[in-house]
Design a protein around this motif. Structure first.
Motif, PDB file in Angstrom:
ATOM      1  N   ARG A  87     -99.583  -8.206  71.976  1.00 58.42           N
ATOM      2  CA  ARG A  87     -98.713  -9.146  72.691  1.00 58.42           C
ATOM      3  C   ARG A  87     -99.037  -9.032  74.178  1.00 58.42           C
ATOM      4  O   ARG A  87     -98.826  -7.986  74.780  1.00 58.42           O
ATOM      5  CB  ARG A  87     -97.230  -8.835  72.449  1.00 58.42           C
ATOM      6  CG  ARG A  87     -96.800  -8.965  70.999  1.00 58.42           C
ATOM      7  CD  ARG A  87     -96.766 -10.410  70.555  1.00 58.42           C
ATOM      8  NE  ARG A  87     -96.264 -10.559  69.191  1.00 58.42           N
ATOM      9  CZ  ARG A  87     -97.028 -10.554  68.103  1.00 58.42           C
ATOM     10  NH1 ARG A  87     -98.345 -10.425  68.248  1.00 58.42           N
ATOM     11  NH2 ARG A  87     -96.517 -10.682  66.904  1.00 58.42           N
ATOM     12  N   MET A  88     -99.578 -10.121  74.752  1.00 62.51           N
ATOM     13  CA  MET A  88     -99.920 -10.110  76.175  1.00 62.51           C
ATOM     14  C   MET A  88     -99.387 -11.380  76.817  1.00 62.51           C
ATOM     15  O   MET A  88     -99.688 -12.489  76.368  1.00 62.51           O
ATOM     16  CB  MET A  88    -101.432 -10.003  76.382  1.00 62.51           C
ATOM     17  CG  MET A  88    -102.051  -8.769  75.749  1.00 62.51           C
ATOM     18  SD  MET A  88    -103.701  -8.366  76.371  1.00 62.51           S
ATOM     19  CE  MET A  88    -103.291  -7.631  77.950  1.00 62.51           C
ATOM     20  N   PHE A 119     -98.562  -8.749  84.487  1.00 63.78           N
ATOM     21  CA  PHE A 119     -98.426  -8.642  83.038  1.00 63.78           C
ATOM     22  C   PHE A 119     -97.064  -8.033  82.708  1.00 63.78           C
ATOM     23  O   PHE A 119     -96.876  -6.828  82.784  1.00 63.78           O
ATOM     24  CB  PHE A 119     -99.552  -7.789  82.467  1.00 63.78           C
ATOM     25  CG  PHE A 119    -100.886  -8.487  82.447  1.00 63.78           C
ATOM     26  CD1 PHE A 119    -101.344  -9.097  81.290  1.00 63.78           C
ATOM     27  CD2 PHE A 119    -101.652  -8.561  83.594  1.00 63.78           C
ATOM     28  CE1 PHE A 119    -102.558  -9.764  81.272  1.00 63.78           C
ATOM     29  CE2 PHE A 119    -102.870  -9.217  83.592  1.00 63.78           C
ATOM     30  CZ  PHE A 119    -103.326  -9.823  82.427  1.00 63.78           C
ATOM     31  N   PHE A 120     -96.128  -8.914  82.355  1.00 60.00           N
ATOM     32  CA  PHE A 120     -94.806  -8.425  81.987  1.00 60.00           C
ATOM     33  C   PHE A 120     -94.726  -8.074  80.502  1.00 60.00           C
ATOM     34  O   PHE A 120     -93.748  -7.482  80.043  1.00 60.00           O
ATOM     35  CB  PHE A 120     -93.724  -9.441  82.356  1.00 60.00           C
ATOM     36  CG  PHE A 120     -93.898 -10.809  81.770  1.00 60.00           C
ATOM     37  CD1 PHE A 120     -93.352 -11.145  80.539  1.00 60.00           C
ATOM     38  CD2 PHE A 120     -94.604 -11.788  82.466  1.00 60.00           C
ATOM     39  CE1 PHE A 120     -93.501 -12.399  80.009  1.00 60.00           C
ATOM     40  CE2 PHE A 120     -94.750 -13.055  81.940  1.00 60.00           C
ATOM     41  CZ  PHE A 120     -94.202 -13.358  80.702  1.00 60.00           C
ATOM     42  N   LYS A 121     -95.784  -8.429  79.747  1.00 57.33           N
ATOM     43  CA  LYS A 121     -95.910  -8.012  78.355  1.00 57.33           C
ATOM     44  C   LYS A 121     -97.391  -7.782  78.085  1.00 57.33           C
ATOM     45  O   LYS A 121     -98.200  -8.699  78.204  1.00 57.33           O
ATOM     46  CB  LYS A 121     -95.364  -9.082  77.417  1.00 57.33           C
ATOM     47  CG  LYS A 121     -95.248  -8.645  75.958  1.00 57.33           C
ATOM     48  CD  LYS A 121     -94.119  -7.650  75.758  1.00 57.33           C
ATOM     49  CE  LYS A 121     -93.889  -7.323  74.302  1.00 57.33           C
ATOM     50  NZ  LYS A 121     -92.811  -6.332  74.125  1.00 57.33           N
ATOM     51  N   ALA A 122     -97.770  -6.547  77.769  1.00 59.89           N
ATOM     52  CA  ALA A 122     -99.175  -6.241  77.510  1.00 59.89           C
ATOM     53  C   ALA A 122     -99.241  -4.965  76.683  1.00 59.89           C
ATOM     54  O   ALA A 122     -99.294  -3.857  77.216  1.00 59.89           O
ATOM     55  CB  ALA A 122     -99.945  -6.086  78.814  1.00 59.89           C
ATOM     56  N   LYS A 123     -99.234  -5.143  75.374  1.00 50.84           N
ATOM     57  CA  LYS A 123     -99.158  -3.984  74.498  1.00 50.84           C
ATOM     58  C   LYS A 123     -99.890  -4.255  73.193  1.00 50.84           C
ATOM     59  O   LYS A 123     -99.805  -5.348  72.640  1.00 50.84           O
ATOM     60  CB  LYS A 123     -97.689  -3.640  74.212  1.00 50.84           C
ATOM     61  CG  LYS A 123     -97.477  -2.354  73.429  1.00 50.84           C
ATOM     62  CD  LYS A 123     -96.002  -2.038  73.304  1.00 50.84           C
ATOM     63  CE  LYS A 123     -95.754  -0.720  72.596  1.00 50.84           C
ATOM     64  NZ  LYS A 123     -94.310  -0.399  72.497  1.00 50.84           N
ATOM     65  N   GLY A 124    -100.641  -3.262  72.744  1.00 50.43           N
ATOM     66  CA  GLY A 124    -101.304  -3.336  71.444  1.00 50.43           C
ATOM     67  C   GLY A 124    -100.857  -2.190  70.560  1.00 50.43           C
ATOM     68  O   GLY A 124    -100.688  -1.057  71.038  1.00 50.43           O
ATOM     69  N   SER A 152    -100.160   3.161  70.007  1.00 44.85           N
ATOM     70  CA  SER A 152     -99.802   2.050  70.879  1.00 44.85           C
ATOM     71  C   SER A 152    -100.463   2.228  72.237  1.00 44.85           C
ATOM     72  O   SER A 152    -100.545   3.343  72.763  1.00 44.85           O
ATOM     73  CB  SER A 152     -98.286   1.943  71.047  1.00 44.85           C
ATOM     74  OG  SER A 152     -97.765   3.098  71.663  1.00 44.85           O
ATOM     75  N   ILE A 153    -100.963   1.113  72.788  1.00 43.12           N
ATOM     76  CA  ILE A 153    -101.592   1.082  74.110  1.00 43.12           C
ATOM     77  C   ILE A 153    -100.807   0.089  74.958  1.00 43.12           C
ATOM     78  O   ILE A 153    -100.649  -1.071  74.578  1.00 43.12           O
ATOM     79  CB  ILE A 153    -103.066   0.675  74.006  1.00 43.12           C
ATOM     80  CG1 ILE A 153    -103.814   1.605  73.041  1.00 43.12           C
ATOM     81  CG2 ILE A 153    -103.737   0.699  75.373  1.00 43.12           C
ATOM     82  CD1 ILE A 153    -105.252   1.199  72.796  1.00 43.12           C
ATOM     83  N   ASP A 154    -100.341   0.535  76.122  1.00 43.70           N
ATOM     84  CA  ASP A 154     -99.355  -0.232  76.888  1.00 43.70           C
ATOM     85  C   ASP A 154     -99.794  -0.405  78.338  1.00 43.70           C
ATOM     86  O   ASP A 154    -100.048   0.572  79.036  1.00 43.70           O
ATOM     87  CB  ASP A 154     -98.016   0.521  76.815  1.00 43.70           C
ATOM     88  CG  ASP A 154     -96.878  -0.244  77.455  1.00 43.70           C
ATOM     89  OD1 ASP A 154     -97.114  -1.309  78.041  1.00 43.70           O
ATOM     90  OD2 ASP A 154     -95.731   0.236  77.372  1.00 43.70           O
ATOM     91  N   TRP A 155     -99.891  -1.694  78.766  1.00 47.65           N
ATOM     92  CA  TRP A 155    -100.165  -2.019  80.177  1.00 47.65           C
ATOM     93  C   TRP A 155     -99.005  -2.789  80.802  1.00 47.65           C
ATOM     94  O   TRP A 155     -99.171  -3.467  81.795  1.00 47.65           O
ATOM     95  CB  TRP A 155    -101.412  -2.896  80.320  1.00 47.65           C
ATOM     96  CG  TRP A 155    -102.715  -2.269  79.963  1.00 47.65           C
ATOM     97  CD1 TRP A 155    -103.536  -1.556  80.780  1.00 47.65           C
ATOM     98  CD2 TRP A 155    -103.395  -2.348  78.705  1.00 47.65           C
ATOM     99  NE1 TRP A 155    -104.673  -1.186  80.116  1.00 47.65           N
ATOM    100  CE2 TRP A 155    -104.619  -1.655  78.837  1.00 47.65           C
ATOM    101  CE3 TRP A 155    -103.080  -2.939  77.472  1.00 47.65           C
ATOM    102  CZ2 TRP A 155    -105.523  -1.539  77.792  1.00 47.65           C
ATOM    103  CZ3 TRP A 155    -103.982  -2.814  76.428  1.00 47.65           C
ATOM    104  CH2 TRP A 155    -105.185  -2.121  76.594  1.00 47.65           C
TER     105      TRP A 155
END
Length: 232
Positions: A87-88, A119-124, A152-155
């Motif tokens: 989700r990005m 990026f207010f939403k950036a997660k895999g 989980s990877i979170d930016w």
């Protein structure tokens, strides 16, 4: 929330100022005031462009990428299923520059773009589990007893500079234009978290190793097509 408020404030001030300014573009300008839709590697979204000189335009927009897939892979001769969710979502503010806009040919559409994205939403998220029993000596262990590994990877909530090239504002009609933009965001270092269940419990220590490996791949490529509607 402070980066989001800051970027939003800058967007509002600049867009308000430039929307009041008279365009100085020639009779057949590359940049015109327009609103449009976009689609590409950063998802789908909306874009708004305002010219403020012959060869400069301010472009603001938002993009949203929902992505879900299942991947079957084999590790050490054991088949696994990997549920991948990404989700990005970002808002971005860019300046487009056409260095050859004085030429009345194909080259006038060439543009260099730079700016920032928030990026207010950036997660895999990756959920990995065995699809067949695990053999430990003469003991057979069922996949549900082995457990599930969730990574989980979170930016999220980060600012990322953007640099790119493009071919912009090809006329498709009196009111329609087409843009092609190629570039990349440079993302912050991500946060990585790993959680295992059952026999996979205790893999949390590997999160640092994964985080260090992912840190080498911080460029997010962008290939984007935009269809715009020209407004006066």
């Amino acid at each position: 929330m402070k980066p989001l408020l800051y970027l939003t404030s800058v967007m509002c001030v600049l867009l308000g100022s430039f929307s009041q300014a008279k365009s100085q573009t020639p009779d057949n300008p590359v940049y015109v005031r327009s609103i449009g839709i976009q689609a590409g590697t950063q998802g789908v979204g909306v874009t708004f462009s305002v010219p403020f000189q012959n060869h400069l335009a301010l472009r603001a927009g938002a993009a949203f990428l929902p992505f879900d897939t299942d991947v079957l892979k084999t590790y050490n001769n054991y088949k696994t299923t990997n549920d991948i969710t990404a989700r990005m979502s970002n808002i971005h503010l860019l300046v487009d520059w056409t260095p050859f806009d004085a030429n009345d040919n194909f080259g006038k559409h060439f543009a260099i773009s730079g700016g920032m994205g928030y990026f207010f939403k950036a997660k895999g998220t990756f959920v990995t589990k065995l699809t067949e029993p695990y053999q430990y000596g003469e003991i057979e262990i069922a996949p549900e007893d082995i457990g599930v590994l969730t990574s989980s990877i979170d930016w999220e909530f980060s600012l990322a500079p953007y640099l790119g090239l493009g071919l912009q504002n090809f006329n498709l009609g009196p009111k329609l234009g087409l843009d092609l933009n190629l570039g990349a965001y440079y993302l912050d270092k991500p946060n990585v978290r790993i959680v295992g269940t059952n026999l996979l419990d205790g893999n949390e220590a590997n999160a640092k190793l994964v985080e260090d490996n992912v840190d080498k791949y911080r460029f997010l490529p962008v290939v984007q097509l935009s269809l715009s509607y020209k407004i006066k």
